[in-house]
Design a protein around this motif. Sequence first.
Motif, PDB file in Angstrom:
ATOM      1  N   ALA A  41      -5.176  -0.512  -4.080  1.00 53.74           N
ATOM      2  CA  ALA A  41      -5.736  -0.338  -5.428  1.00 53.74           C
ATOM      3  C   ALA A  41      -6.057  -1.676  -6.104  1.00 53.74           C
ATOM      4  N   SER A  70       0.835  -1.198   0.000  1.00 49.87           N
ATOM      5  CA  SER A  70       0.000   0.000   0.000  1.00 49.87           C
ATOM      6  C   SER A  70       0.868   1.244   0.000  1.00 49.87           C
ATOM      7  N   GLY A  74     -11.558   7.018  -0.351  1.00 48.71           N
ATOM      8  CA  GLY A  74     -11.933   6.031  -1.353  1.00 48.71           C
ATOM      9  C   GLY A  74     -12.284   4.685  -0.762  1.00 48.71           C
ATOM     10  N   LEU A  80      -9.711  -1.597  -7.282  1.00 46.94           N
ATOM     11  CA  LEU A  80      -9.884  -0.678  -8.409  1.00 46.94           C
ATOM     12  C   LEU A  80      -9.405  -1.320  -9.710  1.00 46.94           C
ATOM     13  N   ARG A  91     -12.692   7.203  -6.561  1.00 49.58           N
ATOM     14  CA  ARG A  91     -11.542   7.816  -5.912  1.00 49.58           C
ATOM     15  C   ARG A  91     -10.573   6.750  -5.415  1.00 49.58           C
ATOM     16  N   SER A  92      -9.301   6.974  -5.656  1.00 45.94           N
ATOM     17  CA  SER A  92      -8.239   6.104  -5.168  1.00 45.94           C
ATOM     18  C   SER A  92      -6.993   6.947  -5.030  1.00 45.94           C
ATOM     19  N   SER A  93      -6.230   6.693  -3.951  1.00 43.40           N
ATOM     20  CA  SER A  93      -5.020   7.480  -3.680  1.00 43.40           C
ATOM     21  C   SER A  93      -5.333   8.972  -3.637  1.00 43.40           C
ATOM     22  N   HIS A 108      -0.996   1.020  -9.184  1.00 45.23           N
ATOM     23  CA  HIS A 108      -1.854   0.710 -10.324  1.00 45.23           C
ATOM     24  C   HIS A 108      -1.153  -0.247 -11.284  1.00 45.23           C
ATOM     25  N   ASP A 119      -8.839  -1.562  -0.785  1.00 45.94           N
ATOM     26  CA  ASP A 119      -8.949  -0.179  -1.247  1.00 45.94           C
ATOM     27  C   ASP A 119      -7.599   0.525  -1.276  1.00 45.94           C
ATOM     28  N   SER A 120      -6.827   0.416  -0.211  1.00 47.43           N
ATOM     29  CA  SER A 120      -5.579   1.176  -0.143  1.00 47.43           C
ATOM     30  C   SER A 120      -4.530   0.653  -1.119  1.00 47.43           C
TER      31      SER A 120
END
Length: 553
Positions: free
Chosen positions: A439, A19, A378, A442, A523-525, A465, A436-437
């Motif tokens: 990614a 993360s 996020g 996502l 939303r991410s990061s 990512h 979530d943290s």
Amino acid sequence: MLALAAIALAAGLGLRDPSPPDEPRFVLAATQMVESGDWLIPRRGSELYAHKPPVFMWLQALAYQGTGNWRVAFLLPSLLASLGTLWLTWDLARRLWNRQVAGYAAFALLATLQFGLQAKRGQIDMVLVFCTTLALWGLMRYLLCDGGRNALLWGGFAAGLGTVTKGVGFLPLLLLLPWWLDRSRIRRDAGAATLAPGLWPWLPVAFLAGVAVWLLPMLLAVAGSNDPMLHRYASDILFRQTGTRYVDAWHHVRPAWYYLQVIATLWLPGALLLPWLLPAWWRRIRRGDRRILYLVAWSMLVLAFFTLSPGKREVYLFPALPAMCIAAAPLLPGLLRKAGVQRTLIGYVVALGLLLAGAGTSALADAGWANRIALERGLDAPVLQSLATWLVVLGCVLVLLACWARVKRAAIAVVGASLLLWTIHGLALGPALDADSSARKLMQDVRTRIGKDAELGLVAWREQHLLQAAPPVFEFGFEKDFDAQWRDAVAWLAEAPRERWLFALEGVARECVDPARLIPLGRSSRREWVLVPGSALLPGCVPGVPEANVHEP
């Protein structure tokens, strides 16, 4: 001590992915080392990564080859380095005083917030602190204990290895400054060790041997290559990322008093004992206790060194923490019998428990506040609810621990609180935030939307990512200007719009696309991201070129 530390610090190993801020970056470089076979120069995607030497990434890559699991491998170097640092702290205190003092030193370090926090992270700093503590162990043994040459060589080598792990690994050599200033008193004391003239050359030789582990093959590779990127890499990592970054930092700029704040928070609960420790240290130094003098003086030199630089981070001061715990250890048996110290420590455990329970209760009771936090970070609401529940549980357990221990067993309560905190952090808090943290969720959503065979291009991406994206994946540089990345990405997308997609920062995906066709990803990061299908491209449009000139020869 090591068994308790191993249980708490290893809890959760293998239960989460890397993360931000730093973990995905190092794992990405280590992954590319394993896949490409090129371990000498780390890469971040298609670019050379010149911000840090590759030693820590080597350790992660080696851990992966030994375990076959990146979730375990990326945290394993920090875990082993933390246990090694605890042992070095214990052993040096034992040699300087006795086994009882050694136990106090090791448990004091284990109970400090910053130590546990770094031991649970896949960052360079825990391995760096192992190197600096090993160097301090060797130098202190040579100067104040048995005076063996091997100890001096270990100290020099560890300082050199620490320097190519992270540039400040040479800091233990500053210990020679208080020793040099004290040299006249040392000469008058027949029982004190001095550096034998014949051993002086061995210290720099050992230091250079540690540095040469990576620096020598890197310089040979650069000298034998005509690749300008390789030469820029060497110049960047040797000069810009070391000297320039220290003298004229371009980020993390903080005021001069910043590290006082770090000590007052991340060095808890030990920082609470400074009103008792400072005068006690001064009295011992005035009585000629060189053990305290060297440890405290070196720690103050580290503090001064980092304070002089405009760029400051909380982890920079971390190498001084084991030395401060060793210096405090001979005083702790007496201090822990004082009622004021006992009340202070038990109050810390109660306050920590109430703070955690209060934060969790607020998130569960105030839906509006919880939703704002979830939106900003996020996070999904169920994730935040699970996290809040665990905070309440942990806070209540800490309060119950303090009630059981009462004032007389305050030291046991502090150590127990630390062990509980890092155990629950590893088994519950970290895994709850992981999807979530890191990614992972996502990028899984992205692959589900575009299909398993579609090609994905990344624009203005972060390391997590690329690390979490399922192939086939392409990127257009990391440090390259976002507009330049977007121009290259649009041209790439236009070549095969039916099979290709772009994952991009929302504010970057603005030219040559139909906004109505962009797919919001959330939303991410702390940033908003969109998915750009090939069908969203405007025909004939070139980013940065006026529309009237697009078709001109």
